[in-house]
Enzyme design. Structure first.
Site, PDB file in Angstrom:
ATOM      1  N   SER A 163       1.802  -6.012   0.030  1.00  0.00           N
ATOM      2  CA  SER A 163       0.768  -5.030   0.348  1.00  0.00           C
ATOM      3  C   SER A 163       1.195  -4.208   1.546  1.00  0.00           C
ATOM      4  CB  SER A 163      -0.561  -5.725   0.656  1.00  0.00           C
ATOM      5  OG  SER A 163      -1.486  -4.809   1.204  1.00  0.00           O
ATOM      6  N   LYS A 164       1.138  -2.880   1.415  1.00  0.00           N
ATOM      7  CA  LYS A 164       1.515  -2.019   2.530  1.00  0.00           C
ATOM      8  C   LYS A 164       0.511  -2.100   3.663  1.00  0.00           C
ATOM      9  CE  LYS A 164      -0.659   2.053   0.389  1.00  0.00           C
ATOM     10  NZ  LYS A 164      -0.415   3.396  -0.154  1.00  0.00           N
ATOM     11  N   ARG A 165      -0.743  -2.403   3.328  1.00  0.00           N
ATOM     12  CA  ARG A 165      -1.755  -2.453   4.388  1.00  0.00           C
ATOM     13  C   ARG A 165      -1.718  -3.765   5.156  1.00  0.00           C
ATOM     14  NH1 ARG A 165      -3.917   1.131   0.799  1.00  0.00           N
ATOM     15  NH2 ARG A 165      -4.605  -0.426  -0.707  1.00  0.00           N
ATOM     16  N   SER A 193       0.746   7.281  -0.756  1.00  0.00           N
ATOM     17  CA  SER A 193      -0.386   7.727   0.057  1.00  0.00           C
ATOM     18  C   SER A 193      -0.190   7.205   1.479  1.00  0.00           C
ATOM     19  CB  SER A 193      -1.702   7.197  -0.513  1.00  0.00           C
ATOM     20  OG  SER A 193      -1.711   5.784  -0.510  1.00  0.00           O
TER      21      SER A 193
END
Length: 539
Positions: A267-269, A16
Site C-alpha cells: 500500500s502506498k499510503r 494519483s
C-alpha cells in the site's frame, strides 16, 4: 497466452498523488514503459489528482524524482507537455463534464440526488444481508426533464453510469476471456436486485477514476493498458463507457499484485517499500528495475540479470497469472551482481559508487557517535581515501550490498582500527601465543620484503617460504602451518575482519601500515605468552 506485438504502442502510467511511489506501482510503470519502448511507441505519464481530500502535498514532485531516479523517462507528461495535454486531471475538468453530459443525453447515465444518509442506510441494509453495498436505483427512473430542472435549481447530485444486469465479457491479454459473475443470484434470495451503477461525476464536479481514465485514454490515444489485477472487476464498466461513447477501447493486460510475506498487498499510503526507501538504502536503480521486472513476467534469457536495455529487447506480454510474493533476497543477489558489473567496467557507474561510499565514510569520520570506541584515529582523507575505497570495492564487489554494510565490514582499511580483545582469538589464542617464537619469523620475513615486491605475488611467495621453514621446524603439515599464518595475518592486519584474501588486503593497505600493525599485534602477544600457555596447560 501468446500475444503478437503491435507497432507503436502508446501506454501510460497514471498514478494519483495520494501516496508515494512504491514497488508495485514502479512495476506497473516499468511494464508500460517496456511495452512502449519494445514497439517503438510512446510512454506517457499522467497524474490523476482529482481526489483532493487524500492528496499529499509533495507526492507529485516525489513521483517525478523517484521515477527519474529509477531510470524511467516519459515522452509526454505534466512536466514536459505533449500534443494531448494537459496531463493532470485537475486541469481537464471541463472535458469530463462535457462527456458526462453526453452520457446523460444518450441515456447511458443519469443524475442521482440521494443524500449521503440515504446511501449509507442502503449500504447498511445490504451489508446486513451479506450483499455488496450497491445502489438501489432510487433516482434511475426520474424523468430527464425533471432531472434537468432539479439540477438547474442547485440541488446537489452525482452522475451515475447505467450498468446492465449482465456487463460485457472482454478478452484480457493475460487471462483470456473474462466474464462477469452473476452478482444477483444471492441477492434474489433476499428479494433484492443489485445495480453497480458507479458514480462518474461527483457532486463537486470532479470525475471519478472510471470516467476520467476512459476519457483520458481515448483522447490521449492509448492503445494498451497494463495495470494491476485489482482493476479487472472495473474493466467491464470501462468497456461500457467506451461503447457508450462509440470509441474503440485499448487492449487490457492485468498483472497480479505484489504481496508481502503475509500475502498482503503493498500500500502506498502505508509507505510499504516506497522507492525513496530503496534509494536511501543505496540500492542501484538498475538492480531495482531488474528486480521488479522478474515478478509477474517470464523471460527466456539464461540469466535473471538484465539491464533496462536488455529488458526492452527481451520484453513480451508473457505475464504470469496470480499474485506474487516478493522475496527480498533476490534484490540483494541483483545488487551484488550489478556492483560486480560496475567494478569490472570501471566506468561512470563505478565512479558514482565510489563517490557514494566516500560520502558515507566521510560522514562517519566527521560525526562519531556517543561511543568513544567509534572514533576513528588516523583515518584516511581526500584522494587517498577515495583511492583506497576504489581498490577495496574492486576486490569485494561480489559481496557489496549497501554503503553502511561496506563500511562496517571493511572499516579497517580506512583508519587505525583498535584491536579486538585478544579473547576473541578463541581456540587460536593459545596456538598463537604458544607458537609466538616461531610466528615472529612472519614479522621478520615480511619486514624483509622490499616495497617493490609488496605485491600479491611477492607476498604469496614469501608466505610459501615461511610455511616450508615452519612446517619442517615444528614437524607439522604445510596445510596447518599455512592456516595458522593466514589466521595470524588476518588478526594482526585486518583486525580479524572479513574481506579479500589477506595478501590482497595487505597490498591495498600498503607495506608501512601492515608492518606497523604487525608490530602492534606482536606487542600484545609478547606481553603475556607464558601466562596464556600456563592457563592452557592447567585446563
Amino acid at each position: 497466452m501468446s500475444i503478437q506485438f503491435e507497432n507503436n504502442s502508446r501506454t501510460r502510467f497514471a498514478p494519483s498523488p495520494t501516496g508515494y511511489l512504491h514497488l508495485g506501482s514502479l512495476r506497473t510503470a516499468l511494464f508500460n514503459y517496456l511495452l512502449a519502448r519494445a514497439t517503438g511507441g510512446q510512454f506517457l505519464l499522467r497524474v490523476e489528482d482529482t481526489d483532493r481530500g487524500r492528496t499529499i502535498a509533495d507526492a507529485e514532485e516525489r513521483l517525478y524524482s523517484d521515477l527519474r531516479w529509477s531510470g524511467l523517462s516519459w515522452d509526454e507528461g505534466p512536466d514536459i507537455g505533449g500534443p494531448y495535454g494537459p496531463y493532470k486531471q485537475s486541469e481537464r475538468t471541463s472535458l469530463y463534464q462535457e462527456h458526462s453530459e453526453k452520457l446523460l443525453q444518450s441515456g447511458h447515465a443519469y443524475r442521482c440526488f440521494c443524500s449521503s444518509e440515504k446511501l449509507n442506510e442502503v449500504a447498511r441494509q445490504r451489508a446486513s444481508l451479506g450483499l455488496p453495498s450497491d445502489y438501489d436505483r432510487t433516482c434511475e427512473g426520474i424523468p430527464f426533464d425533471e432531472s434537468n430542472e432539479r439540477a438547474s435549481t442547485g440541488e446537489a447530485f452525482v452522475i451515475r453510469l447505467r450498468v446492465p444486469a449482465e456487463p460485457p465479457e472482454y478478452v484480457d491479454l493475460v487471462y483470456g476471456l473474462v466474464g462477469k459473475p452473476n452478482r444477483n443470484k444471492k441477492a434474489q434470495k433476499h428479494g433484492e436486485v443489485l445495480y453497480e451503477d458507479p458514480v462518474l461525476l461527483k457532486s463537486d464536479g470532479l470525475p471519478t477514476y472510471h470516467l476520467a481514465n476512459v476519457v483520458d485514454d481515448h483522447h490521449m490515444k492509448i492503445t494498451h493498458v497494463v495495470r494491476a489485477a485489482e482493476w479487472m472487476s472495473s474493466t467491464p464498466k470501462h468497456l461500457l463507457l467506451y461503447h457508450a461513447f462509440g470509441w474503440k477501447p485499448p487492449e487490457f493486460a492485468h498483472v497480479g499484485l505484489l504481496q508481502d510475506s503475509s500475502h498482503q498487498k503493498f500500500s502506498k499510503r502505508k509507505g510499504d517499500l516506497s522507492i525513496r526507501r530503496f534509494e536511501e538504502q543505496g540500492i542501484f536503480p538498475e538492480a531495482l528495475l531488474n528486480y521488479v521486472a522478474l515478478y509477474g513476467w517470464s523471460h527466456t534469457k539464461t540469466s535473471d540479470v538484465m539491464s533496462l536495455s536488455d529488458l526492452v529487447e527481451s520484453f513480451d506480454l508473457k505475464f504470469t497469472r496470480g499474485n506474487t510474493v516478493v522475496e527480498p533476497h533476490k534484490l540483494w543477489y541483483l545488487q551484488k551482481k550489478y556492483a560486480t558489473k560496475y567494478a569490472n567496467e570501471n566506468g561512470p557507474q563505478f565512479n558514482a559508487l565510489v563517490k557514494k561510499v566516500f560520502e558515507k565514510i566521510q560522514q562517519e569520520f566527521e560525526t562519531p557517535s556517543w561511543n568513544p570506541e567509534s572514533t576513528y584515529p588516523h583515518h584516511l582523507i581526500g584522494p587517498e581515501l577515495e583511492t583506497r575505497i576504489a581498490g577495496v570495492l574492486r576486490h569485494t564487489a561480489k559481496s557489496y550490498t549497501t554503503t553502511e554494510e561496506f563500511f562496517n565490514n571493511y572499516k579497517y582499511f580506512f583508519y587505525d582500527a583498535p584491536f579486538p580483545s585478544i579473547d576473541h582469538l578463541g581456540e587460536m589464542r593459545a596456538t598463537c601465543e604458544t607458537l609466538w617464537p616461531q610466528l615472529n619469523l612472519v614479522n621478520v620475513k615480511l619486514c624483509e620484503v622490499l616495497p617493490g615486491n609488496w605485491t600479491d605475488a611477492g607476498l604469496k611467495e614469501t608466505t610459501v617460504a615461511m610455511v616450508d621453514t615452519l612446517s619442517q621446524e615444528l614437524d607439522e603439515s604445510s596445510r596447518k602451518i599455512y592456516q595458522i599464518i593466514q589466521f595470524y595475518l588476518r588478526w594482526a592486519i585486518a583486525r580479524g575482519g572479513s574481506g579479500p584474501p589477506i595478501h590482497t588486503a595487505m597490498v591495498l593497505l600498503g607495506r608501512d601500515t601492515c608492518l606497523q600493525r604487525l608490530r602492534e599485534f606482536a606487542a600484545i602477544l609478547d606481553s603475556n605468552p607464558r601466562k596464556a600457555a600456563t592457563e592452557t596447560d592447567s585446563k
